[in-house]
Design a protein around this motif. Structure first.
Motif, PDB file in Angstrom:
ATOM      1  N   MET A   1       0.839  -1.207   0.000  1.00 55.06           N
ATOM      2  CA  MET A   1       0.000   0.000   0.000  1.00 55.06           C
ATOM      3  C   MET A   1       0.873   1.255   0.000  1.00 55.06           C
ATOM      4  SD  MET A   1      -2.864  -0.742   2.928  1.00 55.06           S
ATOM      5  CE  MET A   1      -1.669  -0.951   4.223  1.00 55.06           C
ATOM      6  N   LYS A   2       0.278   2.327  -0.506  1.00 58.29           N
ATOM      7  CA  LYS A   2       0.883   3.647  -0.343  1.00 58.29           C
ATOM      8  C   LYS A   2       0.235   4.267   0.891  1.00 58.29           C
ATOM      9  CE  LYS A   2       1.801   4.491  -5.197  1.00 58.29           C
ATOM     10  NZ  LYS A   2       1.302   5.070  -6.432  1.00 58.29           N
ATOM     11  N   VAL A   3       1.052   4.551   1.874  1.00 54.66           N
ATOM     12  CA  VAL A   3       0.522   5.085   3.137  1.00 54.66           C
ATOM     13  C   VAL A   3       0.962   6.545   3.285  1.00 54.66           C
ATOM     14  CG1 VAL A   3       0.388   4.761   5.629  1.00 54.66           C
ATOM     15  CG2 VAL A   3       0.721   2.771   4.139  1.00 54.66           C
ATOM     16  N   PHE A   4       0.008   7.377   3.576  1.00 55.77           N
ATOM     17  CA  PHE A   4       0.258   8.809   3.760  1.00 55.77           C
ATOM     18  C   PHE A   4       0.003   9.132   5.237  1.00 55.77           C
ATOM     19  CE2 PHE A   4      -1.786  13.235   3.016  1.00 55.77           C
ATOM     20  CZ  PHE A   4      -0.605  13.876   3.371  1.00 55.77           C
ATOM     21  N   ILE A   5       1.034   9.623   5.917  1.00 57.96           N
ATOM     22  CA  ILE A   5       0.889   9.962   7.342  1.00 57.96           C
ATOM     23  C   ILE A   5       0.932  11.477   7.501  1.00 57.96           C
ATOM     24  CG2 ILE A   5       1.815   9.662   9.666  1.00 57.96           C
ATOM     25  CD1 ILE A   5       3.246   7.136   8.705  1.00 57.96           C
ATOM     26  N   VAL A   6      -0.085  12.006   8.157  1.00 60.20           N
ATOM     27  CA  VAL A   6      -0.100  13.419   8.496  1.00 60.20           C
ATOM     28  C   VAL A   6       0.208  13.503   9.997  1.00 60.20           C
ATOM     29  CG1 VAL A   6      -1.381  15.585   8.400  1.00 60.20           C
ATOM     30  CG2 VAL A   6      -1.891  13.761   6.755  1.00 60.20           C
ATOM     31  N   TYR A   7       1.291  14.160  10.320  1.00 56.70           N
ATOM     32  CA  TYR A   7       1.823  14.155  11.684  1.00 56.70           C
ATOM     33  C   TYR A   7       1.798  15.572  12.246  1.00 56.70           C
ATOM     34  CZ  TYR A   7       5.631  14.184  15.161  1.00 56.70           C
ATOM     35  OH  TYR A   7       6.391  14.370  16.286  1.00 56.70           O
ATOM     36  N   ALA A   8       1.204  15.712  13.433  1.00 55.55           N
ATOM     37  CA  ALA A   8       1.058  17.047  14.015  1.00 55.55           C
ATOM     38  C   ALA A   8       1.576  17.071  15.452  1.00 55.55           C
ATOM     39  CB  ALA A   8      -0.414  17.480  13.974  1.00 55.55           C
ATOM     40  N   HIS A   9       2.873  17.179  15.606  1.00 58.59           N
ATOM     41  CA  HIS A   9       3.466  17.416  16.936  1.00 58.59           C
ATOM     42  C   HIS A   9       4.744  18.211  16.740  1.00 58.59           C
ATOM     43  CE1 HIS A   9       4.599  17.016  21.082  1.00 58.59           C
ATOM     44  NE2 HIS A   9       3.522  16.305  21.344  1.00 58.59           N
TER      45      HIS A   9
ATOM     46  N   PHE B   1      -1.584  12.437  16.031  1.00 59.05           N
ATOM     47  CA  PHE B   1      -1.716  13.738  16.715  1.00 59.05           C
ATOM     48  C   PHE B   1      -2.101  13.559  18.179  1.00 59.05           C
ATOM     49  CE2 PHE B   1      -6.378  13.871  17.052  1.00 59.05           C
ATOM     50  CZ  PHE B   1      -6.755  12.906  16.123  1.00 59.05           C
ATOM     51  N   PRO B   2      -1.815  14.563  19.012  1.00 54.74           N
ATOM     52  CA  PRO B   2      -2.345  14.591  20.367  1.00 54.74           C
ATOM     53  C   PRO B   2      -3.740  15.216  20.355  1.00 54.74           C
ATOM     54  CG  PRO B   2      -0.842  16.431  20.059  1.00 54.74           C
ATOM     55  CD  PRO B   2      -0.902  15.694  18.746  1.00 54.74           C
ATOM     56  N   LEU B   3      -4.653  14.700  21.167  1.00 55.55           N
ATOM     57  CA  LEU B   3      -5.993  15.307  21.259  1.00 55.55           C
ATOM     58  C   LEU B   3      -5.847  16.666  21.933  1.00 55.55           C
ATOM     59  CD1 LEU B   3      -9.043  14.540  20.771  1.00 55.55           C
ATOM     60  CD2 LEU B   3      -9.130  13.974  23.209  1.00 55.55           C
ATOM     61  N   TRP B   4      -6.327  17.675  21.282  1.00 53.15           N
ATOM     62  CA  TRP B   4      -6.282  19.037  21.844  1.00 53.15           C
ATOM     63  C   TRP B   4      -7.708  19.567  21.897  1.00 53.15           C
ATOM     64  CZ3 TRP B   4      -1.754  22.606  19.735  1.00 53.15           C
ATOM     65  CH2 TRP B   4      -0.549  22.154  20.293  1.00 53.15           C
TER      66      TRP B   4
ATOM     67  N   THR C   1      -3.944  11.001  24.344  1.00 53.27           N
ATOM     68  CA  THR C   1      -4.740  11.902  25.170  1.00 53.27           C
ATOM     69  C   THR C   1      -3.931  12.293  26.415  1.00 53.27           C
ATOM     70  OG1 THR C   1      -5.677  10.171  26.577  1.00 53.27           O
ATOM     71  CG2 THR C   1      -6.846  10.642  24.508  1.00 53.27           C
ATOM     72  N   GLY C   2      -4.447  13.294  27.109  1.00 53.40           N
ATOM     73  CA  GLY C   2      -3.914  13.615  28.432  1.00 53.40           C
ATOM     74  C   GLY C   2      -4.676  12.832  29.480  1.00 53.40           C
ATOM     75  N   GLY C   3      -5.975  12.681  29.271  1.00 56.30           N
ATOM     76  CA  GLY C   3      -6.849  11.990  30.223  1.00 56.30           C
ATOM     77  C   GLY C   3      -6.731  10.478  30.110  1.00 56.30           C
ATOM     78  N   PRO C   4      -6.977   9.777  31.232  1.00 55.92           N
ATOM     79  CA  PRO C   4      -6.912   8.308  31.208  1.00 55.92           C
ATOM     80  C   PRO C   4      -8.136   7.693  30.529  1.00 55.92           C
ATOM     81  CG  PRO C   4      -7.593   9.062  33.376  1.00 55.92           C
ATOM     82  CD  PRO C   4      -7.321  10.299  32.565  1.00 55.92           C
TER      83      PRO C   4
ATOM     84  N   ALA D   1     -17.607   9.523  20.679  1.00 53.68           N
ATOM     85  CA  ALA D   1     -18.418  10.718  20.419  1.00 53.68           C
ATOM     86  C   ALA D   1     -17.509  11.925  20.189  1.00 53.68           C
ATOM     87  CB  ALA D   1     -19.365  10.972  21.581  1.00 53.68           C
ATOM     88  N   VAL D   2     -16.400  11.976  20.944  1.00 50.44           N
ATOM     89  CA  VAL D   2     -15.438  13.070  20.770  1.00 50.44           C
ATOM     90  C   VAL D   2     -14.860  13.042  19.352  1.00 50.44           C
ATOM     91  CG1 VAL D   2     -13.177  13.931  21.538  1.00 50.44           C
ATOM     92  CG2 VAL D   2     -14.855  13.163  23.240  1.00 50.44           C
ATOM     93  N   LEU D   3     -14.567  11.843  18.869  1.00 49.98           N
ATOM     94  CA  LEU D   3     -13.910  11.706  17.559  1.00 49.98           C
ATOM     95  C   LEU D   3     -14.890  11.745  16.385  1.00 49.98           C
ATOM     96  CD1 LEU D   3     -11.273   8.928  18.371  1.00 49.98           C
ATOM     97  CD2 LEU D   3     -10.948  11.409  18.350  1.00 49.98           C
ATOM     98  N   ARG D   4     -16.169  11.644  16.683  1.00 52.26           N
ATOM     99  CA  ARG D   4     -17.144  11.520  15.591  1.00 52.26           C
ATOM    100  C   ARG D   4     -17.137  12.702  14.612  1.00 52.26           C
ATOM    101  NH1 ARG D   4     -22.718   8.902  17.040  1.00 52.26           N
ATOM    102  NH2 ARG D   4     -21.235   7.297  17.612  1.00 52.26           N
TER     103      ARG D   4
END
Ligand SMILES: Cc1cc2nc3c(=O)[nH]c(=O)nc-3n(C[C@H](O)[C@H](O)[C@H](O)COP(=O)(O)OP(=O)(O)OC[C@H]3O[C@@H](n4cnc5c(N)ncnc54)[C@H](O)[C@@H]3O)c2cc1C
Length: 232
Positions: free
Chosen positions: A11-19, A108-111, A155-158, A173-176
């Motif tokens: 596969m061709k995999v495209f990663i978008v990285y945000a940190h 990415f980290p959840l912000w 995430t920061g939260g457990p 629901a957060v990710l929806r």
């Protein structure tokens, strides 16, 4: 007896990285993907948004063309740019990476219960009307039909805080809004999210285990079935 290992097709995999920090846990997750996927015969392209200093501001700089010089309406300019090939080089490059990939991963980290601004800005600018959705091309008939996408986040939260009825509510629901409102809306088949809860709060061994689990999942991701992201 001979053990036969069935490998998924390349596969061709495209990663978008945000940190912004290469030594972050998100950076380690990216490194795992960059190491593991080629071992399975896949090719990897990465957009490191901070590293590229990707501009998240959406305005006339998205375009080399002008449809209405008097009044800036983004979707009008997007439709025009789609017809005449008028996207700015930074947007055109990202569009092609999406168009050419089989699988897209966002790391990415959840912000604030959502995407970091730089990644949201990337979406705002790159998911252009005409080129990525519109006409009758939405959801199961969407432009990216047949391609798969997966959110890989921390995430920061457990985990307990992200259960239904928990402190922060159901993570799904957060990710929806992202999984349905952006990815499914434009036709992507969405795989189950890869969530590492609270890497800051767990032991180094638990973090190592999370990295190993991601590598193991990536080895078989070519054969994973999409999940139903659900209607509201
Ligand atoms: C603006 C903002 C908004 C936020 N909103 C939310 C929110 O809505 N909900 C929420 O839950 N959280 C929120 N957070 C918290 C955020 O999601 C977490 O801080 C983030 O997900 C943690 O990931 P990281 O990569 O930054 O971890 P880091 O802090 O970079 O890493 C965690 C630990 O892993 C270690 N590590 C790195 N590499 C490795 C390796 N190879 N092996 C083992 N250990 C390693 C690091 O040294 C560090 O000790 C927010 C944070 C910010 C700044």
């Amino acid at each position: 007896m001979l053990a036969i290992q069935v490998k998924s097709k390349s596969m061709k995999v495209f990663i978008v990285y945000a940190h912004a920090e290469p030594r972050s846990f998100n950076g380690a997750m990216l490194q795992v993907a960059e190491d593991t996927l080629p071992e399975e015969g896949h090719t990897v392209v990465v957009s490191d948004l901070y590293g590229m200093r990707f501009n998240p501001i959406s305005d006339r700089r998205n375009f080399t063309t002008v449809k209405d010089a008097d009044y800036f309406k983004q979707q009008v300019e997007e439709l025009n740019a789609t017809v005449v090939g008028g996207f700015a080089p930074d947007i055109e490059a990202e569009l092609r990476k999406m168009e050419e990939c089989d699988l897209m991963i966002w790391q990415f980290p959840l912000w604030w219960f959502g995407l970091p601004g730089i990644l949201k800005g990337w979406v705002d600018r790159v998911f252009a009307m005409g080129r990525t959705y519109g006409g009758d091309r939405f959801y199961e008939n969407g432009v990216f039909k047949g391609k798969r996408a997966v959110l890989s986040l921390t995430t920061g939260g457990p985990e307990a805080a992200y259960k239904k009825g928990g402190w922060n509510g159901d993570i799904h629901a957060v990710l929806r809004p992202v999984e349905r409102g952006i990815l499914r809306f434009t036709g992507w088949d969405v795989l189950a999210p890869n969530i590492v809860y609270a890497p800051v709060r767990v032991t180094k061994d638990e973090r190592s285990a999370a990295l190993a689990a991601w590598a193991s999942r990536l080895r078989a991701i070519g054969t994973e079935q999409p999940v139903e992201v659900g209607e509201y």
